[in-house]
Every structure is written in C-alpha cells, then in structure tokens.
Design an enzyme around this catalytic site. Structure first.
Site, PDB file in Angstrom:
ATOM      1  N   CYS A 131       0.821  -1.207   0.000  1.00 51.81           N
ATOM      2  CA  CYS A 131       0.000   0.000   0.000  1.00 51.81           C
ATOM      3  C   CYS A 131       0.856   1.258   0.000  1.00 51.81           C
ATOM      4  CB  CYS A 131      -0.919  -0.014   1.216  1.00 51.81           C
ATOM      5  SG  CYS A 131      -1.914   1.457   1.338  1.00 51.81           S
ATOM      6  N   CYS A 134      -0.511   4.110   2.206  1.00 55.13           N
ATOM      7  CA  CYS A 134      -0.314   3.937   3.649  1.00 55.13           C
ATOM      8  C   CYS A 134       1.153   4.195   4.016  1.00 55.13           C
ATOM      9  CB  CYS A 134      -0.655   2.522   4.098  1.00 55.13           C
ATOM     10  SG  CYS A 134      -2.090   1.813   3.315  1.00 55.13           S
ATOM     11  N   ASP A 135       2.083   3.716   3.214  1.00 58.16           N
ATOM     12  CA  ASP A 135       3.491   3.682   3.636  1.00 58.16           C
ATOM     13  C   ASP A 135       4.438   4.563   2.821  1.00 58.16           C
ATOM     14  OD1 ASP A 135       2.700   1.710   5.413  1.00 58.16           O
ATOM     15  OD2 ASP A 135       3.018   0.119   3.944  1.00 58.16           O
TER      16      ASP A 135
END
Ligand code: NAP
Length: 309
Positions: A131, A134-135
């Site tokens: 992701c 997200c990261d």
C-alpha cells in the site's frame, strides 16, 4: 438474534448496511481486520459518481459508515472466525463470541495478492509493502529509488503516487504492456520518474540478512537475463485474492475462491447473500461493489419478508 449480519465494511458492505438500516432491519455490520476495506488504501477516487473533483478513498468510506449509522446500522469492530450455515438461524463466531442471524450478507472483499517469495514474507513491513498510500511517505522511502511490481491500475496508481517521494520508481511488469486502463497507463508511462522494466519478474528481495530492503533481483522472462535493481522499498500491486476461506465447504466457491452467486445475490444457501469483490472478479469497481451491496440488501429484505409470511 440478528435479522441481518453484514460481513465486511467496504463499499459493498456499507451500502448493504445503508439499505438494510433504512428498511429498519438494524443490521449488525462486522468490520473484519480492514475497516473500510481496500478503498481506504487508495488516494483519490476519480470515478465514483457524484464527486467531479474526486474524493479521498478513506474519506468516502468514513462518509458511507456515517450514512449507515445515521439510519441505525451497528458497525462493530470484529473478525468472523467461523460460520455454521448448515441450519437456520445461522451462527457466526466473532472474536470468540457467538452471534445468531436470520440472514447474512457476505461482503468480505479481497486482500492483496502476494508474489509468494520467502524474502517477501521476511521483509514485509521492513520495506516490502502492499500500500503506497499507507506507507509511501515513510522517511525510509524518501528520495530513494523504489520498486513497484504489477501492471494493472493499482500498480500505475502506486507508481504515480510514489513519484512524490522517490528519486526513481521502477515499475516491474511481467508483460510488455500494461493491463491498466488507458488513461492510467498513459499517465504512468509519460512520467519522467517512472521507469518501466518489461517482461520481468522479481525473483528475490534483498537483503534478509540486513533485515531491510536494499534491492530486488529481477529476471527477464524472455531472455532469462538476471539483474539487480537497488531500491529502498518494494510496493507489490499484483491483484487480489477473495476473503472467503471461512466459507469453504459451505458456500459454493469457484476455483479461485470467489463466491458463485446463484440468482442475483443469492448463494447456494437460502438466506445467505453475497456482494462485492468476494464474488466479482470481473468489474471490481467501488461503484459496482456498492451497487451489488444495494442488491444484496434488497434480496435479504425480501427473504425476511417471505419468512414472516
Ligand atoms: P489487476 O488488474 O488484476 O492487475 C494485476 C497485475 O498484476 C496484472 O498486470 C498482472 O499481470 C500482475 N500479476 C498478477 N499476479 C502476478 C504475479 N504473481 N507476479 C507478477 N505480476 C503479477 O489488479 P489491480 O491493478 O489491483 O486492479 C484490480 C481492479 O481494481 C481492476 O478492475 C482495476 O481497474 C481496479 N482499480 C481501479 C482503480 C481506479 O480506477 N482508480 C485503481 C486501482 C484498481 P498480467 O497483466 O500479466 O496478468
């Protein structure tokens, strides 16, 4: 006993929740381990009707949940560990607690597919991720070369998003052209900081000994030539697998694990309905998942009305 239990809070589950709540069925909606579903890991959703400027995936899901709760849906953080669909009422084991339900809507979605390398598993969350939203902004990835694996819309979206942080994004795909939609593929391929590596697969992620990602070993499947690409992160976007393991043996699944609907959203078990990515491997869009969630809610409502009669 619950009238309706909805398994999953992605687009499909929450739309089913809005409709069953408005039908006064007070659905119990179980989040699973990923509240809001896969859309929460997307950045801007540009193709959901009604948002001409696009909408953040996470925000869209928060809004859907609020809408469902406004009409009386009870969204509960919980994972269904097992189900017994052999007799009515159905029983579910939710984090060790027993729940009884007259109808169930399976909207359990799908999870990220893994390449299946040992090094991939050992370096997950140590530079291997599924992701970018997200990261991608983590300090370890900033101003570093990064690798994205895949050739679909997700891979293109991840690669484009990562150009905000990375020095270069290598897009490694096993074919010589992208599977992504035309607009997404074009946007990706014209980007000066995205370098496609065609006809290639990742054979190993390094470096397990250092306990962090330092690069990938890549094999060209046409020439068998091997090379090494230095990278601080590997973002894997190679599709999804349906979250249907707990239904195996009770609900009809196809060879890839997708629920096979009978008529509309009905499954082989009367009173159990299905909607969204766990049964749809063709369209897989937020709006189709939402549409199927609506259909499953209407089917469940009609089933309950017939039971009463
Ligand atoms: P996808 O379309 O199924 O693409 C998966 C890609 O990964 C394919 O290019 C596939 O290669 C490759 N792949 C699969 N298994 C692999 C393996 N073991 N090793 C290496 N490569 C592998 O999945 P997706 O990109 O996640 O998209 C899923 C659905 O969501 C699609 O319908 C897409 O349109 C939609 N989506 C839409 C948006 C948007 O509109 N904003 C964003 C993301 C996703 P092959 O091409 O060789 O099969």
């Amino acid at each position: 006993m619950e009238k309706v239990v909805i398994i999953g809070t992605g687009c499909s589950g929450l739309t089913a929740a809005i409709y069953t709540a408005r039908a006064n069925l007070k659905p119990l909606v179980l989040t699973g381990t990923m509240p809001g579903g896969l859309l929460t890991t997307t950045s801007i959703v540009e193709n959901y009707p009604g948002f001409p400027e696009g909408i953040d995936g996470y925000e869209l899901m928060v809004r859907m949940q609020k809408q469902a709760e406004k009409f009386g849906a009870r969204v509960q953080f919980g994972t269904v560990e097992a189900v017994d669909l052999s007799k009515a009422p159905f029983t579910l084991s939710v984090d060790g607690e027993r729940v009884e339900a007259q109808t169930i809507i399976i909207a359990s979605g799908a999870s990220h597919r893994h390449i299946g390398l040992e090094s991939e598993a050992l370096l997950e969350r140590k530079g291997v991720t599924y992701c970018a939203t997200c990261d991608g902004a983590l300090p370890m990835f900033r101003k570093q070369p990064l690798v994205v694996v895949g050739g679909g819309d997700s891979a293109c979206e991840e690669a484009t998003y990562l150009t905000r942080f990375a020095s270069t994004v290598y897009l490694i795909h096993r074919r010589d052209s992208l599977r992504a939609s035309k607009v997404m593929a074009e946007r990706t391929l014209v980007h000066p900081n995205i370098k496609p590596i065609w006809n290639s697969v990742v054979t190993e992620i390094l470096d397990v000994k250092q306990d962090k990602v330092t690069g990938v070993r890549v094999k060209n499947i046409k020439t068998n030539a091997e090379s090494f690409i230095e990278s601080a992160g590997v973002f894997i976007a190679i599709g999804h697998v349906p979250n249907t393991q707990i239904f195996k043996g009770q609900i009809d699944l196809d060879e890839n694990g997708y629920v096979v609907p009978k008529r509309g959203t009905e499954t082989n078990v009367p009173g159990v309905f299905v909607s969204g990515d766990c049964s749809d491997h063709v369209y897989r869009q937020a709006v189709t998942a939402a549409g199927l969630g609506c259909a499953a809610a209407i089917d469940a409502e009609r089933y309950l009305a017939e039971l009463k009669q």
